[in-house]
Design a protein around this motif. Structure first.
Motif, PDB file in Angstrom:
ATOM      1  N   UNK A 136       0.843  -1.189   0.000  1.00  0.00           N
ATOM      2  CA  UNK A 136       0.000   0.000   0.000  1.00  0.00           C
ATOM      3  C   UNK A 136       0.878   1.237   0.000  1.00  0.00           C
ATOM      4  N   UNK A 137       0.414   2.266  -0.713  1.00  0.00           N
ATOM      5  CA  UNK A 137       1.148   3.526  -0.740  1.00  0.00           C
ATOM      6  C   UNK A 137       0.198   4.684  -0.966  1.00  0.00           C
ATOM      7  N   UNK A 138       0.560   5.822  -0.420  1.00  0.00           N
ATOM      8  CA  UNK A 138      -0.133   7.068  -0.739  1.00  0.00           C
ATOM      9  C   UNK A 138       0.796   7.999  -1.522  1.00  0.00           C
ATOM     10  N   UNK A 139       1.932   7.456  -1.965  1.00  0.00           N
ATOM     11  CA  UNK A 139       2.920   8.252  -2.677  1.00  0.00           C
ATOM     12  C   UNK A 139       2.850   8.151  -4.185  1.00  0.00           C
ATOM     13  N   UNK A 140       1.832   7.503  -4.705  1.00  0.00           N
ATOM     14  CA  UNK A 140       1.630   7.376  -6.159  1.00  0.00           C
ATOM     15  C   UNK A 140       0.198   7.805  -6.472  1.00  0.00           C
ATOM     16  N   UNK A 141      -0.071   8.176  -7.712  1.00  0.00           N
ATOM     17  CA  UNK A 141      -1.451   8.522  -8.068  1.00  0.00           C
ATOM     18  C   UNK A 141      -2.373   7.331  -7.806  1.00  0.00           C
ATOM     19  N   UNK A 142      -3.522   7.614  -7.208  1.00  0.00           N
ATOM     20  CA  UNK A 142      -4.432   6.526  -6.883  1.00  0.00           C
ATOM     21  C   UNK A 142      -5.866   6.996  -6.807  1.00  0.00           C
ATOM     22  N   UNK A 143      -6.689   6.152  -6.224  1.00  0.00           N
ATOM     23  CA  UNK A 143      -8.119   6.455  -6.123  1.00  0.00           C
ATOM     24  C   UNK A 143      -8.466   7.198  -4.844  1.00  0.00           C
ATOM     25  N   UNK A 144      -7.497   7.277  -3.901  1.00  0.00           N
ATOM     26  CA  UNK A 144      -7.717   8.007  -2.659  1.00  0.00           C
ATOM     27  C   UNK A 144      -6.985   7.369  -1.499  1.00  0.00           C
ATOM     28  N   UNK A 145      -6.294   8.157  -0.707  1.00  0.00           N
ATOM     29  CA  UNK A 145      -5.569   7.624   0.447  1.00  0.00           C
ATOM     30  C   UNK A 145      -4.544   6.589   0.016  1.00  0.00           C
TER      31      UNK A 145
END
Length: 179
Positions: A136-145
């Motif tokens: 899991x990461x929040x450091x790449x573009x994603x759908x949220x969080x």
């Protein structure tokens, strides 16, 4: 990674003899460091006569940073984990360490580097039967969080991670993926 509300992650060896788990470093009472953070550590326990015993703190733990969320490679020669130890790229990174002597000693932790880790929070590793890494990461573009990403293993190296998308990932934090 170290806010004291982290999910307890446990991983067992295939033979069921050893368990790796995350636990707070404050055992007698809940405590916090000077920044108000509860740190996490990894431990190993051994199953002896149907009882978990011989609980050992892993040697690369430290009271000044967290080490958490264990995952084993298919051959059980590597332990993956998340940490904010010195040398991280972001707020937490994914590391690996060699397991030696039948789970009794360990090499030095190795940061998986910029292919996997970002300037954000990289955490909750899982390795599938093919050796592919999910995290899991929040450091790449994603759908949220936090979003879950997959990195394939090719010639002993991890490929650029891809977001595994919907329906696994959503607009909130997505983490602790396993199969």
């Amino acid at each position: 990674l170290s806010n004291g509300r982290s999910k307890k992650i446990v991983i067992f060896t295939k033979d069921g003899k050893y368990m790796y788990f995350t636990r707070s470093n404050y055992l007698k009472k809940k405590g916090k460091d000077q920044q108000g953070t509860t740190k996490l550590k990894l431990y190993r326990a051994e199953l002896v006569k149907d009882k978990w015993t011989n609980i050992v703190e892993l040697p690369f733990n430290n009271d000044s940073y967290s080490v958490a969320h264990p995952a084993l490679s298919k051959d059980e020669k590597l332990l993956f984990f998340a940490s904010d130890m010195p040398g991280t790229i972001g707020s937490s990174d994914i590391f690996k360490v060699e397991i030696n002597d039948g789970h009794s000693s360990y090499g030095s932790p190795v940061n998986l580097g910029k292919t996997i880790n970002t300037e954000g929070k990289d955490t909750f590793p899982f390795v599938d039967e093919d050796g592919n890494l999910y995290f899991s990461t929040d450091g790449r573009p994603g759908l949220g969080g936090l979003d879950i990403y997959k990195s394939n293993i090719e010639n002993g190296e991890f490929t650029d991670p891809i977001n595994i998308g919907k329906p696994i990932n959503g607009k909130y934090d997505d983490f602790a993926f396993f199969m």
